[in-house]
Design a protein around this motif. Sequence first.
Motif, PDB file in Angstrom:
ATOM      1  N   GLY A 193       0.794  -1.221   0.000  1.00 11.56           N
ATOM      2  CA  GLY A 193       0.000   0.000   0.000  1.00 11.56           C
ATOM      3  C   GLY A 193       0.826   1.270   0.000  1.00 11.56           C
ATOM      4  N   ILE A 194       2.040   1.190  -0.525  1.00 14.82           N
ATOM      5  CA  ILE A 194       2.911   2.374  -0.597  1.00 14.82           C
ATOM      6  C   ILE A 194       2.550   3.160  -1.858  1.00 14.82           C
ATOM      7  CG2 ILE A 194       5.290   3.205  -0.725  1.00 14.82           C
ATOM      8  CD1 ILE A 194       6.136   0.598   0.650  1.00 14.82           C
ATOM      9  N   ASP A 195       1.817   4.223  -1.687  1.00 16.00           N
ATOM     10  CA  ASP A 195       1.303   4.994  -2.821  1.00 16.00           C
ATOM     11  C   ASP A 195       2.317   6.054  -3.254  1.00 16.00           C
ATOM     12  OD1 ASP A 195      -0.348   5.924  -4.798  1.00 16.00           O
ATOM     13  OD2 ASP A 195      -1.545   7.196  -3.464  1.00 16.00           O
ATOM     14  N   GLU A 196       3.466   5.583  -3.741  1.00 18.55           N
ATOM     15  CA  GLU A 196       4.515   6.467  -4.228  1.00 18.55           C
ATOM     16  C   GLU A 196       4.550   6.352  -5.754  1.00 18.55           C
ATOM     17  OE1 GLU A 196       6.763   9.011  -5.049  1.00 18.55           O
ATOM     18  OE2 GLU A 196       6.642   8.866  -2.854  1.00 18.55           O
ATOM     19  N   LYS A 197       3.854   7.282  -6.403  1.00 24.03           N
ATOM     20  CA  LYS A 197       3.644   7.175  -7.846  1.00 24.03           C
ATOM     21  C   LYS A 197       4.948   7.181  -8.634  1.00 24.03           C
ATOM     22  CE  LYS A 197      -1.026   9.110  -7.794  1.00 24.03           C
ATOM     23  NZ  LYS A 197      -1.936  10.191  -8.273  1.00 24.03           N
ATOM     24  N   PHE A 198       5.928   7.963  -8.176  1.00 30.47           N
ATOM     25  CA  PHE A 198       7.199   8.031  -8.891  1.00 30.47           C
ATOM     26  C   PHE A 198       7.896   6.668  -8.893  1.00 30.47           C
ATOM     27  CE2 PHE A 198      11.743   8.877  -9.302  1.00 30.47           C
ATOM     28  CZ  PHE A 198      11.776   9.705 -10.412  1.00 30.47           C
ATOM     29  N   LEU A 199       7.958   6.014  -7.716  1.00 27.60           N
ATOM     30  CA  LEU A 199       8.610   4.707  -7.622  1.00 27.60           C
ATOM     31  C   LEU A 199       7.833   3.640  -8.389  1.00 27.60           C
ATOM     32  CD1 LEU A 199       9.836   4.528  -3.920  1.00 27.60           C
ATOM     33  CD2 LEU A 199      11.218   4.766  -5.984  1.00 27.60           C
ATOM     34  N   ILE A 200       6.509   3.722  -8.341  1.00 25.30           N
ATOM     35  CA  ILE A 200       5.685   2.757  -9.067  1.00 25.30           C
ATOM     36  C   ILE A 200       5.917   2.912 -10.568  1.00 25.30           C
ATOM     37  CG2 ILE A 200       3.305   2.163  -9.692  1.00 25.30           C
ATOM     38  CD1 ILE A 200       2.530   2.752  -6.776  1.00 25.30           C
ATOM     39  N   SER A 201       5.920   4.157 -11.043  1.00 23.49           N
ATOM     40  CA  SER A 201       6.155   4.407 -12.468  1.00 23.49           C
ATOM     41  C   SER A 201       7.565   3.995 -12.871  1.00 23.49           C
ATOM     42  CB  SER A 201       5.938   5.888 -12.785  1.00 23.49           C
ATOM     43  OG  SER A 201       4.589   6.257 -12.575  1.00 23.49           O
ATOM     44  N   MET A 202       8.543   4.227 -11.998  1.00 20.68           N
ATOM     45  CA  MET A 202       9.915   3.836 -12.290  1.00 20.68           C
ATOM     46  C   MET A 202      10.046   2.318 -12.364  1.00 20.68           C
ATOM     47  SD  MET A 202      13.428   4.772 -10.259  1.00 20.68           S
ATOM     48  CE  MET A 202      13.186   6.530 -10.519  1.00 20.68           C
ATOM     49  N   SER A 203       9.345   1.615 -11.472  1.00 18.89           N
ATOM     50  CA  SER A 203       9.372   0.150 -11.504  1.00 18.89           C
ATOM     51  C   SER A 203       8.779  -0.373 -12.805  1.00 18.89           C
ATOM     52  CB  SER A 203       8.596  -0.416 -10.309  1.00 18.89           C
ATOM     53  OG  SER A 203       9.156  -0.001  -9.096  1.00 18.89           O
ATOM     54  N   GLN A 204       7.677   0.230 -13.233  1.00 19.49           N
ATOM     55  CA  GLN A 204       7.056  -0.169 -14.502  1.00 19.49           C
ATOM     56  C   GLN A 204       7.991   0.115 -15.670  1.00 19.49           C
ATOM     57  OE1 GLN A 204       3.514   2.222 -14.030  1.00 19.49           O
ATOM     58  NE2 GLN A 204       2.304   0.499 -13.256  1.00 19.49           N
ATOM     59  N   ALA A 205       8.668   1.276 -15.618  1.00 13.34           N
ATOM     60  CA  ALA A 205       9.623   1.616 -16.676  1.00 13.34           C
ATOM     61  C   ALA A 205      10.799   0.641 -16.672  1.00 13.34           C
ATOM     62  CB  ALA A 205      10.120   3.046 -16.493  1.00 13.34           C
ATOM     63  N   GLY A 206      11.250   0.236 -15.465  1.00 10.32           N
ATOM     64  CA  GLY A 206      12.348  -0.716 -15.369  1.00 10.32           C
ATOM     65  C   GLY A 206      12.005  -2.053 -16.006  1.00 10.32           C
ATOM     66  N   ILE A 207      10.779  -2.491 -15.796  1.00  7.53           N
ATOM     67  CA  ILE A 207      10.323  -3.736 -16.426  1.00  7.53           C
ATOM     68  C   ILE A 207      10.300  -3.573 -17.945  1.00  7.53           C
ATOM     69  CG2 ILE A 207       8.382  -5.339 -16.674  1.00  7.53           C
ATOM     70  CD1 ILE A 207       7.590  -4.503 -13.773  1.00  7.53           C
ATOM     71  N   SER A 208       9.726  -2.483 -18.422  1.00  3.20           N
ATOM     72  CA  SER A 208       9.607  -2.254 -19.868  1.00  3.20           C
ATOM     73  C   SER A 208      10.969  -2.133 -20.542  1.00  3.20           C
ATOM     74  CB  SER A 208       8.792  -0.982 -20.137  1.00  3.20           C
ATOM     75  OG  SER A 208       7.470  -1.124 -19.685  1.00  3.20           O
ATOM     76  N   TRP A 209      11.858  -1.327 -19.948  1.00  2.49           N
ATOM     77  CA  TRP A 209      13.178  -1.147 -20.537  1.00  2.49           C
ATOM     78  C   TRP A 209      13.937  -2.456 -20.619  1.00  2.49           C
ATOM     79  CZ3 TRP A 209      14.774   2.288 -23.643  1.00  2.49           C
ATOM     80  CH2 TRP A 209      14.439   3.631 -23.531  1.00  2.49           C
ATOM     81  N   ASN A 210      13.956  -3.193 -19.534  1.00  6.70           N
ATOM     82  CA  ASN A 210      14.765  -4.415 -19.508  1.00  6.70           C
ATOM     83  C   ASN A 210      14.203  -5.505 -20.410  1.00  6.70           C
ATOM     84  OD1 ASN A 210      17.166  -4.371 -17.525  1.00  6.70           O
ATOM     85  ND2 ASN A 210      15.562  -3.246 -16.444  1.00  6.70           N
ATOM     86  N   LEU A 211      12.890  -5.647 -20.466  1.00  7.56           N
ATOM     87  CA  LEU A 211      12.317  -6.641 -21.371  1.00  7.56           C
ATOM     88  C   LEU A 211      12.527  -6.239 -22.819  1.00  7.56           C
ATOM     89  CD1 LEU A 211       8.983  -7.758 -19.656  1.00  7.56           C
ATOM     90  CD2 LEU A 211      11.233  -8.858 -19.618  1.00  7.56           C
ATOM     91  N   SER A 212      12.408  -4.950 -23.114  1.00  8.34           N
ATOM     92  CA  SER A 212      12.623  -4.485 -24.490  1.00  8.34           C
ATOM     93  C   SER A 212      14.070  -4.712 -24.910  1.00  8.34           C
ATOM     94  CB  SER A 212      12.265  -2.997 -24.615  1.00  8.34           C
ATOM     95  OG  SER A 212      10.885  -2.793 -24.447  1.00  8.34           O
ATOM     96  N   LEU A 213      15.029  -4.371 -24.029  1.00  4.19           N
ATOM     97  CA  LEU A 213      16.440  -4.579 -24.343  1.00  4.19           C
ATOM     98  C   LEU A 213      16.765  -6.064 -24.457  1.00  4.19           C
ATOM     99  CD1 LEU A 213      18.031  -1.876 -22.030  1.00  4.19           C
ATOM    100  CD2 LEU A 213      18.080  -1.901 -24.516  1.00  4.19           C
ATOM    101  N   LEU A 214      16.168  -6.865 -23.596  1.00  6.23           N
ATOM    102  CA  LEU A 214      16.350  -8.316 -23.649  1.00  6.23           C
ATOM    103  C   LEU A 214      15.932  -8.863 -25.008  1.00  6.23           C
ATOM    104  CD1 LEU A 214      16.482 -11.291 -22.600  1.00  6.23           C
ATOM    105  CD2 LEU A 214      14.262 -10.895 -21.541  1.00  6.23           C
ATOM    106  N   VAL A 215      14.707  -8.540 -25.418  1.00  4.60           N
ATOM    107  CA  VAL A 215      14.164  -9.082 -26.662  1.00  4.60           C
ATOM    108  C   VAL A 215      14.889  -8.511 -27.881  1.00  4.60           C
ATOM    109  CG1 VAL A 215      12.106  -9.159 -28.117  1.00  4.60           C
ATOM    110  CG2 VAL A 215      11.908  -9.557 -25.658  1.00  4.60           C
ATOM    111  N   PHE A 216      15.146  -7.206 -27.865  1.00  2.00           N
ATOM    112  CA  PHE A 216      15.809  -6.569 -29.011  1.00  2.00           C
ATOM    113  C   PHE A 216      17.211  -7.133 -29.221  1.00  2.00           C
ATOM    114  CE2 PHE A 216      17.908  -2.881 -31.127  1.00  2.00           C
ATOM    115  CZ  PHE A 216      17.085  -2.826 -32.247  1.00  2.00           C
ATOM    116  N   ASN A 217      17.938  -7.342 -28.126  1.00  2.00           N
ATOM    117  CA  ASN A 217      19.309  -7.850 -28.252  1.00  2.00           C
ATOM    118  C   ASN A 217      19.367  -9.321 -28.617  1.00  2.00           C
ATOM    119  OD1 ASN A 217      21.640  -5.883 -27.487  1.00  2.00           O
ATOM    120  ND2 ASN A 217      19.981  -5.358 -26.098  1.00  2.00           N
ATOM    121  N   LEU A 218      18.252 -10.019 -28.488  1.00  2.00           N
ATOM    122  CA  LEU A 218      18.224 -11.430 -28.893  1.00  2.00           C
ATOM    123  C   LEU A 218      17.954 -11.617 -30.379  1.00  2.00           C
ATOM    124  CD1 LEU A 218      16.402 -13.235 -25.932  1.00  2.00           C
ATOM    125  CD2 LEU A 218      18.829 -13.340 -26.547  1.00  2.00           C
ATOM    126  N   LEU A 219      17.803 -10.515 -31.112  1.00  2.87           N
ATOM    127  CA  LEU A 219      17.634 -10.633 -32.567  1.00  2.87           C
ATOM    128  C   LEU A 219      18.763 -11.481 -33.142  1.00  2.87           C
ATOM    129  CD1 LEU A 219      16.625  -6.973 -33.513  1.00  2.87           C
ATOM    130  CD2 LEU A 219      15.299  -9.017 -34.061  1.00  2.87           C
TER     131      LEU A 219
END
Length: 220
Positions: free
Chosen positions: A124-150
């Motif tokens: 229940g930690i309503d810290e929007k910046f950290l929540i958004s950063m966590s979501q961005a961290g997931i997106s960035w790392n999965l995108s880099l993972l998949v893109f680099n596996l070309l």
Amino acid sequence: MITDYSIQAVAINAIPLIFAITIHEAAHGYAARKFGDNTAYMLGRVSLNPAKHIDPVGTVLLPLALILMQSPFLIGYAKPVPVNFGRLKNPRIDSIWVALAGPGSNFIQALIWLILLILLVGLGIDEKFLISMSQAGISWNLSLLVFNLLPIPPFDGGRVLSGLLPTRQSLALDRLEKWGFYIVLGLMFTGIISNLWMTPLLNFFQWLILLLTSPLQMLF
């Protein structure tokens, strides 16, 4: 002119992107050293110092442009870590592990960001910046993972494929390396990479990290 939204988006994405790219490149150098090649280590590239890996275009300008364009995929790259594959103890096999070390680090980071997100929401930690950063961290790392596996050199997937192919076919694939980036650009503009590679693999890895964190999710 950059809007407030864009400034916030850059701030939220900067930290996970820098971590994603820095650890990715350091992982390549670390793996190479473990398998017998000290080239990256001697050049100071087995380091978590972002300055050692940042490429002005790939690490800064390209991601910034994608954020401002609100692109569905976030992609960036760093200065490649130099690896002398001839120095590896078993060049064909070891080169596969060295290549996989980078994407593997992105998978682990995506998992860590997801765990953080689950904990923030679950507690229940309503810290929007950290929540958004966590979501961005997931997106960035999965995108880099998949893109680099070309499976096109000089991308990590191309290195893996080269190590798996018979010698003749491997050498033929390696000759594409100087054209690899342009081939990928062409495939991106036609939508082939997005539809046939990025989307299916992103969906798979998203499912996988959700599966691995399902016990933690059940706790909350």
